[in-house]
Design a protein around this motif. Structure first.
Motif, PDB file in Angstrom:
ATOM      1  N   HIS A 181     -42.293  46.740 -23.575  1.00  0.00           N
ATOM      2  CA  HIS A 181     -42.768  45.438 -23.096  1.00  0.00           C
ATOM      3  C   HIS A 181     -41.675  44.594 -22.447  1.00  0.00           C
ATOM      4  CE1 HIS A 181     -47.005  45.375 -24.537  1.00  0.00           C
ATOM      5  NE2 HIS A 181     -46.549  46.394 -25.233  1.00  0.00           N
ATOM      6  N   ASP A 182     -40.508  45.180 -22.297  1.00  0.00           N
ATOM      7  CA  ASP A 182     -39.433  44.531 -21.544  1.00  0.00           C
ATOM      8  C   ASP A 182     -38.912  45.516 -20.500  1.00  0.00           C
ATOM      9  OD1 ASP A 182     -37.620  42.541 -20.812  1.00  0.00           O
ATOM     10  OD2 ASP A 182     -36.078  43.299 -22.178  1.00  0.00           O
ATOM     11  N   GLU A 184     -40.124  47.911 -16.640  1.00  0.00           N
ATOM     12  CA  GLU A 184     -41.006  48.003 -15.477  1.00  0.00           C
ATOM     13  C   GLU A 184     -42.288  48.763 -15.792  1.00  0.00           C
ATOM     14  OE1 GLU A 184     -38.758  49.743 -12.338  1.00  0.00           O
ATOM     15  OE2 GLU A 184     -37.434  47.996 -12.070  1.00  0.00           O
ATOM     16  N   GLU A 185     -42.252  49.590 -16.807  1.00  0.00           N
ATOM     17  CA  GLU A 185     -43.438  50.368 -17.201  1.00  0.00           C
ATOM     18  C   GLU A 185     -44.595  49.489 -17.647  1.00  0.00           C
ATOM     19  OE1 GLU A 185     -43.566  54.378 -19.172  1.00  0.00           O
ATOM     20  OE2 GLU A 185     -41.584  53.674 -19.806  1.00  0.00           O
ATOM     21  N   LEU A 186     -44.298  48.284 -18.054  1.00  0.00           N
ATOM     22  CA  LEU A 186     -45.332  47.399 -18.579  1.00  0.00           C
ATOM     23  C   LEU A 186     -46.445  47.149 -17.566  1.00  0.00           C
ATOM     24  CD1 LEU A 186     -46.160  45.661 -21.012  1.00  0.00           C
ATOM     25  CD2 LEU A 186     -44.874  43.769 -19.993  1.00  0.00           C
ATOM     26  N   VAL A 187     -46.122  47.246 -16.277  1.00  0.00           N
ATOM     27  CA  VAL A 187     -47.100  46.982 -15.223  1.00  0.00           C
ATOM     28  C   VAL A 187     -48.313  47.895 -15.353  1.00  0.00           C
ATOM     29  CG1 VAL A 187     -47.499  47.021 -12.731  1.00  0.00           C
ATOM     30  CG2 VAL A 187     -45.338  46.144 -13.626  1.00  0.00           C
ATOM     31  N   ASP A 188     -48.085  49.157 -15.703  1.00  0.00           N
ATOM     32  CA  ASP A 188     -49.174  50.133 -15.797  1.00  0.00           C
ATOM     33  C   ASP A 188     -49.622  50.391 -17.227  1.00  0.00           C
ATOM     34  OD1 ASP A 188     -49.268  50.633 -12.995  1.00  0.00           O
ATOM     35  OD2 ASP A 188     -47.470  51.879 -13.177  1.00  0.00           O
ATOM     36  N   ASN A 189     -49.078  49.664 -18.163  1.00  0.00           N
ATOM     37  CA  ASN A 189     -49.389  49.905 -19.567  1.00  0.00           C
ATOM     38  C   ASN A 189     -50.781  49.407 -19.944  1.00  0.00           C
ATOM     39  OD1 ASN A 189     -48.571  50.615 -22.370  1.00  0.00           O
ATOM     40  ND2 ASN A 189     -48.756  48.411 -22.695  1.00  0.00           N
ATOM     41  N   VAL A 190     -51.525  50.240 -20.668  1.00  0.00           N
ATOM     42  CA  VAL A 190     -52.818  49.841 -21.241  1.00  0.00           C
ATOM     43  C   VAL A 190     -52.610  49.711 -22.744  1.00  0.00           C
ATOM     44  CG1 VAL A 190     -55.216  50.509 -21.634  1.00  0.00           C
ATOM     45  CG2 VAL A 190     -54.135  50.980 -19.425  1.00  0.00           C
ATOM     46  N   GLU A 191     -52.888  48.552 -23.292  1.00  0.00           N
ATOM     47  CA  GLU A 191     -52.613  48.274 -24.691  1.00  0.00           C
ATOM     48  C   GLU A 191     -53.712  48.769 -25.626  1.00  0.00           C
ATOM     49  OE1 GLU A 191     -52.034  44.082 -25.086  1.00  0.00           O
ATOM     50  OE2 GLU A 191     -49.982  44.139 -24.299  1.00  0.00           O
ATOM     51  N   PHE A 198     -49.235  43.226 -32.367  1.00  0.00           N
ATOM     52  CA  PHE A 198     -47.900  43.308 -32.943  1.00  0.00           C
ATOM     53  C   PHE A 198     -46.757  43.399 -31.927  1.00  0.00           C
ATOM     54  CE2 PHE A 198     -50.624  44.689 -36.443  1.00  0.00           C
ATOM     55  CZ  PHE A 198     -50.074  43.961 -37.500  1.00  0.00           C
ATOM     56  N   LYS A 199     -47.041  43.345 -30.642  1.00  0.00           N
ATOM     57  CA  LYS A 199     -45.982  43.479 -29.643  1.00  0.00           C
ATOM     58  C   LYS A 199     -44.953  42.360 -29.721  1.00  0.00           C
ATOM     59  CE  LYS A 199     -48.828  41.242 -26.087  1.00  0.00           C
ATOM     60  NZ  LYS A 199     -49.548  41.454 -24.802  1.00  0.00           N
ATOM     61  N   ILE A 204     -41.670  47.921 -28.730  1.00  0.00           N
ATOM     62  CA  ILE A 204     -42.610  49.043 -28.698  1.00  0.00           C
ATOM     63  C   ILE A 204     -41.871  50.211 -28.052  1.00  0.00           C
ATOM     64  CG2 ILE A 204     -44.811  49.914 -27.824  1.00  0.00           C
ATOM     65  CD1 ILE A 204     -45.088  47.621 -29.878  1.00  0.00           C
ATOM     66  N   TYR A 205     -41.827  51.327 -28.755  1.00  0.00           N
ATOM     67  CA  TYR A 205     -41.140  52.516 -28.266  1.00  0.00           C
ATOM     68  C   TYR A 205     -42.146  53.455 -27.605  1.00  0.00           C
ATOM     69  CZ  TYR A 205     -37.878  50.768 -31.795  1.00  0.00           C
ATOM     70  OH  TYR A 205     -37.051  49.970 -32.553  1.00  0.00           O
ATOM     71  N   LYS A 206     -41.701  54.145 -26.569  1.00  0.00           N
ATOM     72  CA  LYS A 206     -42.583  55.080 -25.868  1.00  0.00           C
ATOM     73  C   LYS A 206     -41.820  56.351 -25.495  1.00  0.00           C
ATOM     74  CE  LYS A 206     -45.458  55.612 -21.705  1.00  0.00           C
ATOM     75  NZ  LYS A 206     -45.974  54.949 -20.481  1.00  0.00           N
TER      76      LYS A 206
END
Length: 213
Positions: A181-182, A184-191, A198-199, A204-206
């Motif tokens: 959540h910090d 560039e991947e956040l743009v395409d992330n679906v929660e 809890f973010k 959040i690890y990926k």
């Protein structure tokens, strides 16, 4: 995750058999017939209340999604969302993730999502972790050499264990994100529901792991 009993769950599930599969073994090697197309199939093991899989299905109409969830009352809530959106590219299975190779054949699945799985922190419960070697063997049996496993968690211990387990199993990493959540991947992330809640509590690890055969 435990939820209160939903008295309406059984009837609602029975009324929507077009989305809920009670006999997944019968579709072994022929899931395209269930979807009536040959689009790629992605599965989410532990789909929870369905926010992620519904979001992904809406975003990617040319991909078929199968949600696997062991709790009937939880999968009934996912079913509500699927019915409301009239999604033709989603199917649901009310079972656990231990035996996915019993109802998917070799190479039939292109991607597996593991989102915020139970960390099972005690050593005696390691085999229950969805990234343990026992589970990875079943995933390997249904994926091909162009497949991926996408993993998200907020549990540092499970994240570190999963890195080791996936690596020891011979998978390679397309990327590892220490703070989704910090980035560039956040743009395409679906929660997921859990992620949305809890973010703010921590990173959040990926992991995106590639299958090598």
């Amino acid at each position: 995750m435990r939820v209160r009993n939903k008295p309406w769950a059984d009837d609602f599930i029975n009324e929507h058999s077009e989305y809920i599969i009670s006999n997944p073994e019968d579709y072994l090697g022929k899931w395209s017939t269930r979807f009536n197309n040959d689009n790629p199939i992605h599965i989410e093991i532990g789909s929870g209340k369905g926010q992620f899989i519904v979001g992904m299905a809406k975003k990617n109409p040319n991909i078929n999604y199968i949600g696997i969830e062991i709790q009937k009352n939880v999968i009934a809530m996912t079913l509500q969302k699927v019915v409301a959106e009239e999604l033709e590219n989603v199917q649901l299975i009310n079972t656990d993730g231990k035996s996915v190779d019993n109802f998917f054949s070799l190479g039939e699945i292109q991607k597996i999502y593991l989102n915020f799985s139970d960390p099972w922190p005690k050593t005696r419960h390691i085999k229950r972790r969805l990234t343990s070697p026992e589970f990875l063997k079943t995933y390997y049996n249904i994926l091909n050499d162009k497949s991926e496993i996408e993993f998200k968690t907020d549990n540092r211990g499970l994240f570190e264990y999963s890195l080791m387990s996936l690596n020891n199993f011979g998978m390679t990493f397309d990327h590892v994100n220490l703070n989704l959540h910090d980035s560039e991947e956040l743009v395409d992330n679906v929660e997921t529901e859990y992620e949305a809640k809890f973010k703010s509590k921590g990173p959040i690890y990926k992991i995106l792991a590639l299958v090598n055969k």
